[in-house]
Design a protein around this motif. Structure first.
Motif, short mmCIF file in Angstrom:
data_model
loop_
_atom_site.label_atom_id
_atom_site.label_comp_id
_atom_site.label_asym_id
_atom_site.label_seq_id
_atom_site.Cartn_x
_atom_site.Cartn_y
_atom_site.Cartn_z
N TYR A 49 -4.23 6.56 9.15
CA TYR A 49 -3.01 6.27 9.67
C TYR A 49 -1.83 6.98 9.12
O TYR A 49 -2.11 7.79 8.32
CB TYR A 49 -2.97 4.75 8.91
N ASN A 50 -0.77 6.83 9.67
CA ASN A 50 0.30 7.67 9.24
C ASN A 50 0.85 6.75 7.98
O ASN A 50 0.60 5.70 7.48
CB ASN A 50 1.59 7.71 10.29
N LYS A 51 1.96 7.11 7.17
CA LYS A 51 2.45 6.43 6.24
C LYS A 51 2.99 4.82 6.61
O LYS A 51 2.52 4.15 5.65
CB LYS A 51 3.84 7.31 5.83
N LEU A 52 3.57 4.89 7.61
CA LEU A 52 3.99 3.33 7.95
C LEU A 52 2.93 2.46 8.00
O LEU A 52 2.92 1.47 7.56
CB LEU A 52 5.03 3.38 9.12
N ARG B 18 0.00 2.76 6.71
CA ARG B 18 -0.67 2.14 5.85
C ARG B 18 0.11 1.31 4.90
O ARG B 18 -0.41 0.34 3.93
CB ARG B 18 -0.91 3.55 4.73
N TYR B 19 1.57 1.43 4.74
CA TYR B 19 2.37 0.48 4.20
C TYR B 19 2.24 -0.88 4.75
O TYR B 19 2.33 -2.12 4.00
CB TYR B 19 3.81 0.97 4.25
N VAL B 20 2.16 -0.99 6.11
CA VAL B 20 1.88 -2.26 6.95
C VAL B 20 0.71 -2.93 6.53
O VAL B 20 0.71 -4.31 6.21
CB VAL B 20 2.30 -2.19 8.38
N LEU B 21 -0.40 -2.11 6.41
CA LEU B 21 -1.71 -2.65 6.08
C LEU B 21 -1.65 -3.29 4.68
O LEU B 21 -2.36 -4.41 4.34
CB LEU B 21 -2.94 -1.67 5.94
N MET B 22 -1.22 -2.53 3.82
CA MET B 22 -1.00 -2.97 2.35
C MET B 22 -0.44 -4.27 2.10
O MET B 22 -0.69 -5.23 1.63
CB MET B 22 -0.39 -1.68 1.50
N ALA B 23 0.61 -4.35 2.87
CA ALA B 23 1.65 -5.62 2.99
C ALA B 23 0.83 -6.71 3.59
O ALA B 23 0.97 -7.85 3.05
CB ALA B 23 2.67 -5.56 3.69
N ILE B 24 0.01 -6.43 4.66
CA ILE B 24 -0.61 -7.52 5.18
C ILE B 24 -2.01 -7.98 4.14
O ILE B 24 -1.99 -9.37 4.06
CB ILE B 24 -1.23 -7.13 6.63
N PHE B 25 -2.56 -7.37 3.77
CA PHE B 25 -3.72 -7.46 2.58
C PHE B 25 -2.93 -8.22 1.26
O PHE B 25 -3.56 -9.15 0.87
CB PHE B 25 -4.45 -6.41 2.31
N ALA B 26 -1.74 -7.67 1.12
CA ALA B 26 -1.27 -8.39 -0.25
C ALA B 26 -0.90 -9.76 0.27
O ALA B 26 -0.96 -10.71 -0.90
CB ALA B 26 -0.05 -7.53 -0.67
N PHE B 27 -0.21 -10.07 1.66
CA PHE B 27 0.14 -11.41 1.69
C PHE B 27 -0.95 -11.91 2.08
O PHE B 27 -1.06 -13.22 1.40
CB PHE B 27 0.97 -11.16 3.08
N SER B 28 -2.05 -11.68 2.48
CA SER B 28 -3.29 -12.41 2.60
C SER B 28 -3.76 -12.90 1.16
O SER B 28 -4.28 -13.90 1.18
CB SER B 28 -4.41 -11.51 3.33
N ALA B 29 -3.77 -11.80 0.32
CA ALA B 29 -4.22 -12.21 -1.03
C ALA B 29 -3.40 -13.32 -1.60
O ALA B 29 -3.98 -14.39 -2.12
CB ALA B 29 -4.25 -11.19 -2.00
N SER C 15 -8.94 -9.34 -0.32
CA SER C 15 -7.51 -8.76 0.41
C SER C 15 -7.01 -7.93 -0.80
O SER C 15 -6.47 -7.06 -0.46
CB SER C 15 -6.68 -10.15 0.53
N ALA C 16 -7.05 -8.30 -2.29
CA ALA C 16 -6.26 -7.53 -3.15
C ALA C 16 -7.06 -6.23 -3.32
O ALA C 16 -6.53 -5.01 -3.46
CB ALA C 16 -6.32 -8.22 -4.53
N THR C 17 -8.52 -6.12 -3.16
CA THR C 17 -9.19 -4.81 -3.34
C THR C 17 -9.04 -4.02 -2.10
O THR C 17 -8.75 -2.70 -2.28
CB THR C 17 -10.65 -5.30 -3.19
N LEU C 18 -8.92 -4.74 -0.87
CA LEU C 18 -8.56 -4.01 0.41
C LEU C 18 -7.08 -3.20 0.09
O LEU C 18 -7.05 -2.13 0.67
CB LEU C 18 -8.62 -4.71 1.51
N SER C 19 -6.25 -3.97 -0.22
CA SER C 19 -4.98 -3.45 -0.52
C SER C 19 -4.96 -2.51 -1.48
O SER C 19 -4.33 -1.16 -1.30
CB SER C 19 -4.00 -4.65 -1.06
N ALA C 20 -5.64 -2.48 -2.44
CA ALA C 20 -5.74 -1.32 -3.54
C ALA C 20 -6.39 -0.21 -2.94
O ALA C 20 -6.27 0.96 -3.30
CB ALA C 20 -6.38 -1.87 -4.82
N PHE C 21 -7.49 -0.44 -2.06
CA PHE C 21 -7.99 0.61 -1.60
C PHE C 21 -7.38 1.61 -0.65
O PHE C 21 -7.32 2.63 -0.50
CB PHE C 21 -9.38 0.40 -0.84
N ILE C 22 -6.38 0.81 0.09
CA ILE C 22 -5.48 1.44 1.01
C ILE C 22 -4.40 2.27 0.16
O ILE C 22 -4.18 3.46 0.49
CB ILE C 22 -4.96 0.52 1.97
N LEU C 23 -4.05 1.69 -1.08
CA LEU C 23 -3.08 2.52 -1.82
C LEU C 23 -3.64 3.78 -2.21
O LEU C 23 -2.95 4.83 -2.48
CB LEU C 23 -2.48 1.46 -3.15
#
Length: 173
Positions: free
Chosen positions: A2-5, A7-18, A33-41
């Motif tokens: 993914y491009n930068k944007l 990845r940011y959208v995916l991180m936000a979705i997983f953080a919101f899901s958490a 969800s938090a683990t997936l967000s951390a992995f994407i970061l």
């Protein structure tokens, strides 16, 4: 990839899901969800968009490859393998634009990192030798070709090295 944007959208979705999972007392889902967000970061920091840029670079779309490479804020934070390809692509794009100083700078950095194989590293050194010849520095060119000889595996690379050595010897005399 993914491009930068993205990845940011995916991180936000997983953080919101958490957060939603914690609100509904679903702690296992929140942890996932938090683990997936951390992995994407982590992926954003260590891998970034280099793979996506290499796709454009291989298709000779250098403008798009450069745009994607510009998304990398801190190339020094990239993993060793990604940093080598990042610098290699930056150097080749600079060569296409005939910006030889920038190309040499990026090839110097790329030579310190692992690339695909020995032959790829030999081509980096061949480029550096060519740039040294362009500056009329025969001694530097010969040093690069000696190092490239040790790494070169293809007959094409060996032939290029021989041609550079001939030119450097002419220049030295």
């Amino acid at each position: 990839m993914y491009n930068k944007l993205g990845r940011y959208v995916l991180m936000a979705i997983f953080a919101f899901s958490a957060l939603v999972s914690v609100y509904f007392y679903q702690y296992q889902l929140a942890l996932i969800s938090a683990t997936l967000s951390a992995f994407i970061l982590w992926s954003h920091i260590k891998q970034s968009s280099v793979l996506l840029a290499s796709k454009h670079f291989k298709n000779s779309d250098y403008e798009r490859a450069e745009q994607v490479l510009n998304e990398v804020n801190r190339p020094d934070m990239l993993s060793k393998g990604r940093r080598g390809f990042y610098e290699f692509m930056r150097a080749n794009i600079a060569l296409k634009r005939e910006d030889y100083e920038t190309a040499e700078y990026h090839f110097q950095i790329a030579s310190r990192y692992p690339l695909g194989g020995k032959n790829d590293k030999a081509y980096v050194l061949i480029h550096l030798a060519n740039l040294a010849l362009r500056k009329r520095d025969a001694q530097k060119a010969l040093v690069y070709t000696e190092r490239a000889k040790e790494l070169a595996t293809s007959s094409r690379a060996i032939e290029i090295i021989k041609n550079i050595e001939k030119e450097a010897e002419k220049l030295a005399n």
